[in-house]
Write an enzyme that holds these catalytic residues in place. Structure first.
Site, PDB file in Angstrom:
ATOM      1  N   TYR A  91      19.893  14.212  54.013  1.00  0.00           N
ATOM      2  CA  TYR A  91      18.463  14.385  53.757  1.00  0.00           C
ATOM      3  C   TYR A  91      18.039  15.838  53.898  1.00  0.00           C
ATOM      4  CZ  TYR A  91      13.494  13.053  53.929  1.00  0.00           C
ATOM      5  OH  TYR A  91      12.150  12.900  53.676  1.00  0.00           O
ATOM      6  N   SER A 186      24.651   9.482  55.837  1.00  0.00           N
ATOM      7  CA  SER A 186      23.212   9.470  56.017  1.00  0.00           C
ATOM      8  C   SER A 186      22.511   9.210  54.680  1.00  0.00           C
ATOM      9  CB  SER A 186      22.755  10.761  56.689  1.00  0.00           C
ATOM     10  OG  SER A 186      21.421  10.659  57.121  1.00  0.00           O
ATOM     11  N   GLN A 187      21.620  10.094  54.236  1.00  0.00           N
ATOM     12  CA  GLN A 187      21.017   9.896  52.924  1.00  0.00           C
ATOM     13  C   GLN A 187      22.098   9.729  51.860  1.00  0.00           C
ATOM     14  OE1 GLN A 187      17.569  12.174  50.622  1.00  0.00           O
ATOM     15  NE2 GLN A 187      19.467  13.318  50.470  1.00  0.00           N
ATOM     16  N   ASP A 272      23.164   5.846  67.436  1.00  0.00           N
ATOM     17  CA  ASP A 272      22.450   6.503  66.335  1.00  0.00           C
ATOM     18  C   ASP A 272      20.976   6.117  66.388  1.00  0.00           C
ATOM     19  OD1 ASP A 272      21.534   7.597  63.974  1.00  0.00           O
ATOM     20  OD2 ASP A 272      23.154   6.794  62.745  1.00  0.00           O
ATOM     21  N   HIS A 301      24.368   9.815  65.180  1.00  0.00           N
ATOM     22  CA  HIS A 301      24.260   9.854  63.726  1.00  0.00           C
ATOM     23  C   HIS A 301      25.509  10.425  63.063  1.00  0.00           C
ATOM     24  CE1 HIS A 301      22.121   9.379  60.055  1.00  0.00           C
ATOM     25  NE2 HIS A 301      22.020  10.667  59.798  1.00  0.00           N
TER      26      HIS A 301
END
Length: 322
Positions: A91, A186-187, A272, A301
């Site tokens: 992100y 993640s993203q 996370d 994360h």
């Protein structure tokens, strides 16, 4: 500390997400509209001091024919069709510099890393703009950009760009189109998961700490960014809760997971607080194809970090490097 369910709770967890009745119709129409534009990839060699990897600057037509940038890296002196990796970044980040992300090309893959449009202002820089600038009110960031209608939502354009990036790599004469995988963390993991649900013959998926999965639950159990953008928006638009989550239901990774068929490797950290592990398990349990998940008890994360990469490199070697 644990931010979510423990291992037994995660094993038993099932997401409450339900895909809208016209989910498949919406995405079929979206991709058909995008296909009206030729990909027209422009591939330009980049002069670097590297001796074992060639780097190319790639531009192709994404959603609406808008230019999308990517790096392509291939092992120098390759012979025969190569397996391919399409990677999506985290992100706010971007494709980075020409000399970044050399791992996959070093391992023998044609590696395409796509810019997410409109991002690239944090971490690794990006070069792709988002010419769709008209939308209603939004919180700072990207999660509520165009949230007033599914047709205008930011990630409709991003996921379409991602599907077309797979088409770009598959269309290269030195790549075996039957051996192309999607990866990201993640993203990027959320985008890769969407690709797995939208590209029926994808060869493999690796999604690490996936974002944009089980979104409604995520907004209720974590107060960190980026999900905080949605909660802040809804705090100011109290009467739009159901409308917002109706739009988001077309972009939730659980919906794409239930349509994914490629062999998939998931990863999550139990600590996370950005993408809580139950949201990863929501997608994992819904995933329709062969699947594995790595769970890291004392990681956040970053999940398994390089240990995840070692696991996936080994798995992909057996699956993709025929």
């Amino acid at each position: 500390m644990l931010t979510d369910l423990d291992r037994p709770g995660l094993a038993a967890y099932t997401s409450a997400y339900r895909a809208p009745a016209d989910f498949d119709e919406f995405w079929a129409k979206t991709l058909a509209q995008a296909a009206e534009f030729e990909l027209n990839p422009r591939i330009v060699a980049v002069d670097t001091p590297l001796t074992s990897i060639d780097v190319f600057d790639v531009t192709f037509a994404g959603f609406g024919g808008h230019p999308v940038h990517a790096w392509l890296r291939v092992p120098r002196g390759y012979s025969g069709p190569l397996p391919g990796i399409v990677q999506f970044h985290g992100y706010g980040s971007g494709r980075g510099a020409a000399l970044d992300d050399l791992l996959w090309a070093s391992a023998g893959y044609a590696h395409l890393i796509m810019d997410v449009r409109g991002q690239g202002g944090e971490h690794a820089g990006g070069a792709t703009g988002d010419p769709v600038g008209t939308s209603g009110p939004a919180a700072l960031g990207f999660l509520t950009k165009g949230i007033g209608a599914k047709e205008d939502y930011f990630y409709r354009r991003v996921f379409t760009d991602a599907v077309r990036a797979v088409g770009v790599l598959r269309g290269l004469d030195f790549v075996d189109p039957s051996r192309v995988a999607a990866i990201g963390n993640s993203q990027g993991g959320g985008i890769a998961l969407a690709v797995a649900g939208l590209v029926p013959d994808l060869a493999a998926l690796f999604t690490q700490s996936p974002f944009l999965t089980d979104v409604r639950r995520a907004t209720l159990i974590t107060g960190t960014a980026p999900y905080r953008e949605i909660t802040r928006y809804l705090a100011a638009h109290r009467d739009e809760v159901e409308e917002v989550f109706d739009v988001l239901s077309y972009f939730d990774g659980v919906g794409f997971a239930s349509r994914g068929q490629a062999p998939a490797w998931f990863s999550t950290g139990l600590m996370d607080d950005v993408c809580p592990p139950s949201t990863a398990f929501g997608a994992y349990h819904a995933y329709a194809g062969p699947k594995q998940i790595a769970v890291w008890d004392y990681n956040g994360h970053e999940a398994g970090g390089s240990a995840d990469l070692e696991l996936v490199l080994s798995a992909f070697r057996a699956l993709l490097q025929k």
